[in-house]
Design an enzyme around this catalytic site. Sequence first.
Site, PDB file in Angstrom:
ATOM      1  N   ASP A  47       0.849  -1.196   0.000  1.00  0.00           N
ATOM      2  CA  ASP A  47       0.000   0.000   0.000  1.00  0.00           C
ATOM      3  C   ASP A  47       0.884   1.246   0.000  1.00  0.00           C
ATOM      4  OD1 ASP A  47      -2.314  -1.501   0.076  1.00  0.00           O
ATOM      5  OD2 ASP A  47      -2.446  -1.473   2.273  1.00  0.00           O
ATOM      6  N   ASP A  89      -7.246   1.135   7.455  1.00  0.00           N
ATOM      7  CA  ASP A  89      -5.986   1.760   7.839  1.00  0.00           C
ATOM      8  C   ASP A  89      -6.237   3.214   8.220  1.00  0.00           C
ATOM      9  OD1 ASP A  89      -6.239   3.210   5.451  1.00  0.00           O
ATOM     10  OD2 ASP A  89      -4.725   2.052   4.382  1.00  0.00           O
TER      11      ASP A  89
END
Length: 302
Positions: A47, A89
């Site tokens: 990511d 997240d």
Amino acid sequence: MARRRKGRDISGWLVVDKPAGPTSTHVVNIVRRAFDAKKAGHAGTLDPEATGVLAVALGEATKTVPYVTDAMKAYSFTVTFGTETNTDDAEGEVVKTSDSRPTDDEIKDALSGFVGDIMQVPPAFSAVKIDGERAYKRARDGEEVELAARPLWVEELLLTDRPSPDSAVLEMTCGKGGYVRAIARDLGRVLGCLGHVKELRRVWSGPFDVVEDGVSLDEVRRLAGDPALDELLLPLEVGLADLPEVRCLAESVGRLKNGNPAACIAGDVEYGDEVWASFEGKPIAVGRWKGGELHPSRVFVS
């Protein structure tokens, strides 16, 4: 007539210690330009806000990418308790909150349920495809995204630090296809306190270790076009570390390079095993071992 790719015919692996911010694709493009390489790819997306091992393959090493992608990987990550986000997240929007906070013993007890063969639902904001379209695109468009649970092998999941009641640092070793964000989300739900990933770092991936092999992106930029950059490349066969090696006979080299089965010398290899063949220290091909012969599926150009 097909266009010829510009750039150098250079092969090998560069292990980038990816910083937070750029996408994995952006890092690959920086590396490719720095080497002026014809072809480049990576073994396992990180990511944008994640850091650590991003193994970039150049040239013929791109043929070994699947073997690194399929290998075991290790992550160190911080879970923030009390909030769940739509991306699982810290970059996402908070969708649920909780005042509950777990004890160290409660965390350790819960972690045991995430070890071994588990089923994991990927985050809605992930690259999983739904009818040919990435899940994250649908999620960004405001659609309700429902993904099926997928099997994952988790070798180890440990609590390594507890900076505060609101957070915990975990280390996980797992197989292909694991989403750390999903672990944080599901752990928070099991504990009844909710949670999301605050920080994530890939410590190693297959044969590549961030401490031993990692090169910063700043260093890559600094050495762009410099012969010293080439010296940082690891040989392409490092990507084949999980496969047994067989020795190619001199008379077999031509046959293998033309995609034909050929005799090789093998040690402890069983019929049907996937192996790679070398000749005079150089990789020649990857394929299946059948009756004293290697049946190639990938051939390396030298």
